[in-house]
Design a protein around this motif. Structure first.
Motif, PDB file in Angstrom:
ATOM      1  N   ASN B  58       0.835  -1.203   0.000  1.00  0.00           N
ATOM      2  CA  ASN B  58       0.000   0.000   0.000  1.00  0.00           C
ATOM      3  C   ASN B  58       0.872   1.256   0.000  1.00  0.00           C
ATOM      4  OD1 ASN B  58      -2.338   1.537   0.151  1.00  0.00           O
ATOM      5  ND2 ASN B  58      -2.494   1.369   2.376  1.00  0.00           N
ATOM      6  N   MET B  59       1.103   1.822  -1.202  1.00  0.00           N
ATOM      7  CA  MET B  59       1.941   3.021  -1.328  1.00  0.00           C
ATOM      8  C   MET B  59       1.306   3.976  -2.326  1.00  0.00           C
ATOM      9  SD  MET B  59       5.776   1.400  -1.588  1.00  0.00           S
ATOM     10  CE  MET B  59       5.376   0.264  -2.922  1.00  0.00           C
ATOM     11  N   THR B  87       1.103  -4.574   5.763  1.00  0.00           N
ATOM     12  CA  THR B  87      -0.064  -4.874   6.596  1.00  0.00           C
ATOM     13  C   THR B  87      -1.186  -5.481   5.753  1.00  0.00           C
ATOM     14  OG1 THR B  87      -0.828  -2.618   6.262  1.00  0.00           O
ATOM     15  CG2 THR B  87       0.319  -3.077   8.308  1.00  0.00           C
ATOM     16  N   GLU B  88      -1.042  -5.389   4.423  1.00  0.00           N
ATOM     17  CA  GLU B  88      -2.086  -5.898   3.519  1.00  0.00           C
ATOM     18  C   GLU B  88      -2.084  -7.420   3.525  1.00  0.00           C
ATOM     19  OE1 GLU B  88      -4.441  -4.672   1.762  1.00  0.00           O
ATOM     20  OE2 GLU B  88      -4.047  -2.537   1.620  1.00  0.00           O
ATOM     21  N   GLY B  89      -2.618  -8.002   4.592  1.00  0.00           N
ATOM     22  CA  GLY B  89      -2.563  -9.453   4.727  1.00  0.00           C
ATOM     23  C   GLY B  89      -3.751 -10.180   4.155  1.00  0.00           C
ATOM     24  N   SER B  90      -4.573  -9.483   3.377  1.00  0.00           N
ATOM     25  CA  SER B  90      -5.786 -10.136   2.869  1.00  0.00           C
ATOM     26  C   SER B  90      -5.427 -11.241   1.874  1.00  0.00           C
ATOM     27  CB  SER B  90      -6.702  -9.120   2.196  1.00  0.00           C
ATOM     28  OG  SER B  90      -6.114  -8.657   1.018  1.00  0.00           O
ATOM     29  N   GLN B  92      -6.735 -12.027  -0.862  1.00  0.00           N
ATOM     30  CA  GLN B  92      -6.720 -11.607  -2.268  1.00  0.00           C
ATOM     31  C   GLN B  92      -5.384 -10.980  -2.654  1.00  0.00           C
ATOM     32  OE1 GLN B  92      -9.406  -8.494  -3.373  1.00  0.00           O
ATOM     33  NE2 GLN B  92      -8.816  -8.646  -5.521  1.00  0.00           N
ATOM     34  N   ARG B 107       4.174 -10.211   7.121  1.00  0.00           N
ATOM     35  CA  ARG B 107       3.144  -9.258   7.546  1.00  0.00           C
ATOM     36  C   ARG B 107       3.669  -8.365   8.676  1.00  0.00           C
ATOM     37  NH1 ARG B 107      -3.055 -11.013   9.056  1.00  0.00           N
ATOM     38  NH2 ARG B 107      -3.712  -9.015   9.891  1.00  0.00           N
ATOM     39  N   LYS B 108       3.399  -7.063   8.586  1.00  0.00           N
ATOM     40  CA  LYS B 108       3.719  -6.122   9.668  1.00  0.00           C
ATOM     41  C   LYS B 108       2.700  -6.291  10.793  1.00  0.00           C
ATOM     42  CE  LYS B 108       5.137  -2.478   6.438  1.00  0.00           C
ATOM     43  NZ  LYS B 108       4.748  -1.163   5.922  1.00  0.00           N
ATOM     44  N   PRO B 109       3.111  -6.206  12.052  1.00  0.00           N
ATOM     45  CA  PRO B 109       4.471  -5.992  12.529  1.00  0.00           C
ATOM     46  C   PRO B 109       5.305  -7.263  12.386  1.00  0.00           C
ATOM     47  CG  PRO B 109       3.005  -6.322  14.393  1.00  0.00           C
ATOM     48  CD  PRO B 109       2.150  -6.292  13.169  1.00  0.00           C
ATOM     49  N   PHE B 110       6.617  -7.063  12.188  1.00  0.00           N
ATOM     50  CA  PHE B 110       7.500  -8.209  11.970  1.00  0.00           C
ATOM     51  C   PHE B 110       8.651  -8.174  12.959  1.00  0.00           C
ATOM     52  CE2 PHE B 110       8.601  -4.715   9.072  1.00  0.00           C
ATOM     53  CZ  PHE B 110       9.883  -4.438   9.500  1.00  0.00           C
TER      54      PHE B 110
END
Lengths: 179, 123
Positions: B58-59, B87-90, B92, B107-110
């Motif tokens: 996501n940028m 963080t975009e762990g969806s 899709q 996935r963040k947080p890491f």
């Protein structure tokens, strides 16, 4: 999904996410207070606010609010650097913390209601300002004690048909904005 | 030969943390370069001999999925490993990235260990 079910989900996921983020990225314990709901959207602030929008079948916003000294300590723990004043790096660190907490919430909401979008964070820092979201939706407020300070996490999310009033964000006072 | 790494994230904080984590991994990595979005990343790829990319999804301007897509369409860059850190762990987004040939996903947080474990299988 009903509003009540969504409120419960928000409370559960935000609590889990802030514990996870603080434990993993900041290396410090958190103490999460009692969740409350407020029916009015006007918030007076004199510190740092990081705002992130969510949109999809449900629409809303999440915010992290804290005083400048806590923002500096959070950024210090995050980046292993000492900060005495709020600068770009401090604002960026608070924005990223918000991104991780609200991002985790968005991912969980997606599993329940379908695909959601997440905005990039907007960070506001000022001495005295108000943020106001149009409409009369209820906000979920979750207070958190972390790094010897008070962090407030606020979330408002409603079904998309009621989203129009959420589109207008009014802010007044002296502020510096970074997008 | 050490791999030059490109870290792509609109958050300077995350870029700084990843730089530190990459140094700590003790993997055979060379110069670590940064980009604030996909467009900047393309410029860095054109100007440098990048061997590994770590990218947010996501940028602004150009997101990580579009960056990955453009890399896979370019003969010079299509074999460069790309690890998505976001963080975009969806499901899709993960499937989209995997379909485009992402080498991994964190996935963040890491934690530093998660990054090292992911990269150990690639570098």
């Amino acid at each position: 999904m009903t509003r009540e079910e969504m409120d419960l989900l928000v409370d559960r996921v935000v609590r889990s996410a802030i514990e996870n983020v603080c434990g993993t990225m900041l290396g410090c314990p958190v103490e999460i207070g009692e969740t409350t709901q407020i029916g009015y959207p006007l918030q007076e602030s004199d510190g740092v606010v990081a705002l992130i929008g969510m949109a999809g079948p449900w629409v809303g916003m999440g915010a992290l609010t804290c005083k400048p000294d806590l923002a500096c300590r959070l950024a210090g723990a995050f980046l292993l650097t000492e900060y005495e004043t709020v600068n770009e790096e401090v604002l960026d660190a608070v924005a990223e913390l918000a991104n991780m907490v609200i991002g985790n919430l968005k991912v969980t909401i997606e599993e329940e209601v379908g695909e959601m979008g997440l905005s990039t964070p907007t960070t506001i820092f000022g001495a005295s300002f108000c943020t106001k979201i149009g409409g009369s939706q209820e906000w979920t407020l979750i207070p958190v004690k972390v790094c010897d300070g008070d962090l407030l996490i606020q979330v408002c999310i409603v079904p998309n048909e009621r989203s129009r009033s959420l589109q207008r964000v009014e802010m007044a006072g002296h502020m510096v904005t970074r997008i | 030969m050490p791999l030059d790494v490109l870290v792509v994230d609109d958050s300077a904080a995350i870029r700084k943390i990843l730089q530190r984590v990459l140094v700590q991994t003790e993997l055979p990595l060379g110069t670590i370069l940064e980009a604030g979005d996909g467009l900047e990343a393309i410029e860095r790829l054109k100007a440098n001999n990048i061997g590994l990319v770590l990218s947010d999804i996501n940028m602004p301007n150009m997101d990580g999925i579009e960056l990955l897509s453009q890399m896979r369409q370019n003969p010079q860059w299509k074999s460069i490993p790309v690890v998505m850190i976001t963080t975009e762990g969806s499901q899709q987004k993960v499937l989209e990235a995997v379909d485009l040939g992402a080498s991994g996903y964190v996935r963040k947080p890491f934690t530093a260990d998660q990054i090292k474990e992911k990269l150990s299988g690639i570098v």
